[in-house]
Every structure is written in C-alpha cells, then in structure tokens.
Design a protein around this motif. Sequence first.
Motif, short mmCIF file in Angstrom:
data_model
loop_
_atom_site.label_atom_id
_atom_site.label_comp_id
_atom_site.label_asym_id
_atom_site.label_seq_id
_atom_site.Cartn_x
_atom_site.Cartn_y
_atom_site.Cartn_z
N HIS A 30 0.83 -1.20 0.00
CA HIS A 30 0.00 0.00 0.00
C HIS A 30 0.87 1.26 0.00
CE1 HIS A 30 -3.53 -2.45 0.54
NE2 HIS A 30 -3.08 -2.94 1.66
N ASP A 361 -2.40 -3.14 8.17
CA ASP A 361 -2.02 -3.56 6.82
C ASP A 361 -2.00 -2.36 5.88
OD1 ASP A 361 -1.58 -5.46 4.59
OD2 ASP A 361 -3.57 -4.78 3.99
N GLN A 362 -2.98 -1.47 6.04
CA GLN A 362 -3.00 -0.27 5.19
C GLN A 362 -1.75 0.57 5.38
OE1 GLN A 362 -5.18 0.76 2.79
NE2 GLN A 362 -6.19 -1.22 3.00
N ASP B 23 -7.75 9.11 0.08
CA ASP B 23 -6.80 8.08 0.51
C ASP B 23 -7.47 7.02 1.38
OD1 ASP B 23 -7.22 9.29 2.92
OD2 ASP B 23 -5.22 10.17 3.09
N TRP B 24 -6.66 6.02 1.74
CA TRP B 24 -7.17 4.88 2.50
C TRP B 24 -7.80 5.33 3.80
CZ3 TRP B 24 -5.62 3.46 7.43
CH2 TRP B 24 -4.47 4.10 7.92
N GLU B 121 -10.18 -6.70 -0.73
CA GLU B 121 -9.41 -7.56 0.17
C GLU B 121 -10.27 -8.15 1.28
OE1 GLU B 121 -7.05 -4.17 0.82
OE2 GLU B 121 -7.45 -4.09 2.96
#
Lengths: 415, 147
Positions: A30, A361-362, B23-24, B121
């Motif tokens: 990522h 994880d990100q 973004d994430w 995921e």
Amino acid sequence: MDSRPEAEATTRFDAGAVRADFPILERRIHGRPLVYLDNAATSQKPRPVVEAMAAYYATINANVHRGVHTLSILATEAQEAARETVRGHLNARHAHEVIFTAGTTASLNLAAFSLGQLLLQPGDEVLITGMEHHANIVPWQLACARHGAVLKVIPITDEGELEESGDAHFTERTRILAFTHASNTLGTVNPAKHLVSRARQRGIVTVVDGAQAVPHMAVDVQDLGCDLYAFSGHKMFGPTGIGVLYGREEVLERMPPWQSGGEMIDRVTFQHTTYAKLPFKFEAGTPHIAGIIGLGEAVRWIHGNDPRAMAAHEQALLEHATRELLTIDGLRIIGTAREKVGVASFTIDGVHHYDLGTLLDQQGIAVRTGHHCTQPLMDRFGITGTTRASFAPYNTAEEVDALVAAVIKAVNMLR
Amino acid sequence: MKSTPTLEQAQQEVVDEFALFADWQDRYEQIIEMGKDLPLIAADLKTDDNLVRGCQSRVWLHARLAPDPDGGPAVMQLTADSDALITKGLVALVVRVLNNRTPEEVLEAKLDFIDRIGLREHLSPTRSNGLASMLDQMRRYALAFSR
C-alpha cells in the motif's frame, strides 16, 4: 536478567546485514515500506534457501533412493546431506532419527496416530496443556477416540504459564505427555526439560511441539531427553511443506508406520509387508526433496549468522515492543510469562483485532490477528482473539516504533 | 410513490460516494462511521442461530420475507451486526444495496461495488472473515425464500 547485555547485543548485532539476505523485505505494501511482524506464522526466506531450491530443480532433479543413474545419486546425496545438517542442528544421536514430514502438523499427526496405536488402551490418559495449538490437540483427541483413552489438560495461569503443579496431573494412567515448547499465541517458553524428566521418571512418552521454539533457540534433543520433537521448516527461514519429526531411535523402532506406500517398505507380498528401516519407515512416497534441501540450507544460514546474537536481538525487540505497546491506553499484553520467545500478543479495550489488523495492513504492517488456532486458550482468557506481532532477526527497533505509531493511529480511527 | 433504485443504481451510488475520498484513511473512516450508524440487530435476533461464522470477525444476519408495501412481490428485509467495526461498515453497505429486494434479485445480484471502492481484500479467502460468509448466507436465505 539485567536488560543491559541484551541492549548491547542489539547494538552489536547488525540487523541490516541480515536483512540484505531477504529480498522480500524491500517490498512496499500500500505504498509503505513492508514491516513484516508475522514471523510466528511464517518467516521470510533468505536468498541462499531460495537459490538452493532453484539449483536443485535446475541441476540435479531426480527421484531419491530409487535410481542408479547419476542424477538420482546426486539428489539422494543432497537430501541425505540435509538430513545430516538437521541432525547436527538438533544434536540428535543418529541422522535416521530425523524423519521428514510436511510440517509440524503432519509430524504431530504421525506421532498421535502411531503412538496411539502403540500405547493407548481404554481408560489411558494423554496429557496436554491449556496453551496448545489445535495441531497438538485435535490429533490427540482423535487418537483418544480411537482407543477409548481420555485427554487431560494442564491448566495455565493468568500470566500464561503452566500451573506450578504441572506434574501433579500425571496419573498412573498417563501414557503420553504432549506439550508445546513455546506458545505461538503467548510466547511462553515452557520448562521442557523439567517436564520431560518428570514424565520419563514415570515411563510416560513425551512429545514436544517445537514449531515456535526451533526458530528462536538452540534445541538439543539429547539434553532435553524427549522421545519425539516436532517442528516446521517454514518458521525457521526454510520452505513451506517441509517439517521434521525427531524421534529417539528406541521409540521410533517400536512405533508402527502411519502412512504407507513406496519407499517405506522392505518387501511386499499380498500376504505380508515388512517395513524399511528408519527413517524410511515413516517417509512413504516421494519426499519433498527441494524442501528438504531448502531446510538444510536454512539451518546452515542460521549457523552462519550467530544464532545467539540473533536470539538476543529478538529478545531486545520483544522488550522494546512490550514497553512501548503498554503505553497505549487500554492495551493488555496476553502472555506475560517470565520466559518468552519474540511474540507480543495483545488486546485493546474497545478495538476489534480484525479492524486493527486491517488498518495496520493499510500502513504496510503485517501482523496476525484472530485466535491463532488456539481457541481453548482464547476461552481461558475470555477473549475472541488477539493481535500478535512476532519478531525475527531481520526486524529492527525502528520497525517496532512504526508498529506502535500505526497502532495508535488505528486506535484513534476506531474509537 | 417512492421508487426504489435498481440494484445497479444503488451500487453506483456507493461507488460515487467513495470516489470522493482521496486516501485509504478517508475511505476507512467512512466505512467505520457507517459501521457505527448501522442499526443494531434486535437483541432477540442476535442469537447463535443467526451467527455467520467467520474466522476473524463475527456477523449476525437476520432475513425475513415481507410483503411489498406497494403490492409487488415479497421482498427480503435484512438486519445485521458485526463485532468488528470495519466488517460492520461493509455489512451496512451490503444491506443498503440489497435490502427490500426480491429473493430473485438477491440471487442474481452481481456485487462488484466492494471491488470498485477498493475494498476487495475484505472478500479475500485469506481473511476468512464474516463478510464473505454473510454474502453466502444471504444467498442461502434468498434461495430458500424463492422456493
């Protein structure tokens, strides 16, 4: 133990040099640098292991112990050289006491099936501990069911250690003691030598699950005195699909075979089969030759890198991680035994491990979340799972700091 | 009379909403907020019978077949919950897209929005999580209702 010598060991130890052997550690996940802290699930593989396996396939691939042709001889020599390397690593008396299996799970299934057949009568007892991995519970449950035996469990304390009165659980019906050398969930290192010696005084056969111990400490099976010792290659820098069951010759000779087929026989007629000698009696079918060669190379890699310094480095990482994680509000370390391998398992009030693992994880950080195949242990602590960071010699203090920062960020998002 | 968006429209709405996030962190904060907003499943429905077993997170799902208020074919009414916030947020999205649809629609639904908002995921088998199991369970309900 004073923590200063360990801190000095960290300074002396060059994790960077070790890292250079692991190409995967250069990956980004990522968009962030990979911080791999899931080593108790599987370790990464150093270049020499990967290259040895490729070289086997590229240059000497042939079936072992079967052909008279040159390649078969070379493949057989390479496989048996690896067996000798593993023997030396464990300080086993004989190379034929090293049985190659598919992994710890296969080793324990072999042990439970074969010992069950050899030893268990109705009413007999198999003793395990409250911190076992399912792979060291279920095969014994099945063996007990087949032979009318009873599974007994040594309870564990709130710290995650065996109750002091552990050997009080031996009875005159106890035939087998099977326990983990080091807990995959708690990190606890059990007093293996003490337990084995108490069991042997009573004629109880001992089986040790060494999956989490072998990657972190020198294991001398003669000094330990156990009858069987199981472990996997892939947690100690070797390939997946290969493991070992060490057994004392006298015990292995008495044990009946588990799986049957080629290689494990001496002579077959339709009326009767006589089995091959050790170790082949327990190695039916074509073995995972490349895996065996890779495992041998992994052992050589460990010895080429000062295992004591690596172990001290891991201990320093564990102490650093434990100290820093505990500064987080509501964080509880699960497993606070006096002696631990590099495993930091924790829960955080109001935070689900799945959410935490996802958000880590990100940020490029790989940890394990869940029950770690130890559901009875989760029940013991009244939790559904933990987040587990587990360390290898290639990890650094900076990576531990990155973990802690990422946990804080995730917790802020989740609360 | 309110018109229910088609399944494709409902998915596109979600995709459009998530396209706004850079973004994430923004994406996950939105998911987490949705999880917090999801109406909890009624306590008497949060039972082991309604528990969809996942390895990592648990999901409770209840489905009932209810007459369509506008006199159309009966539709599935869904309520759900999870013990993990991110799973709960994803469950909320699935419920939003599939709630009040006929069993046939649920069975035929091609849910690609989770992939399109970059959260595929969570359906990966390695996660062995509640979301994938919940989708399976929903289809089983739909199959039972359609008979």
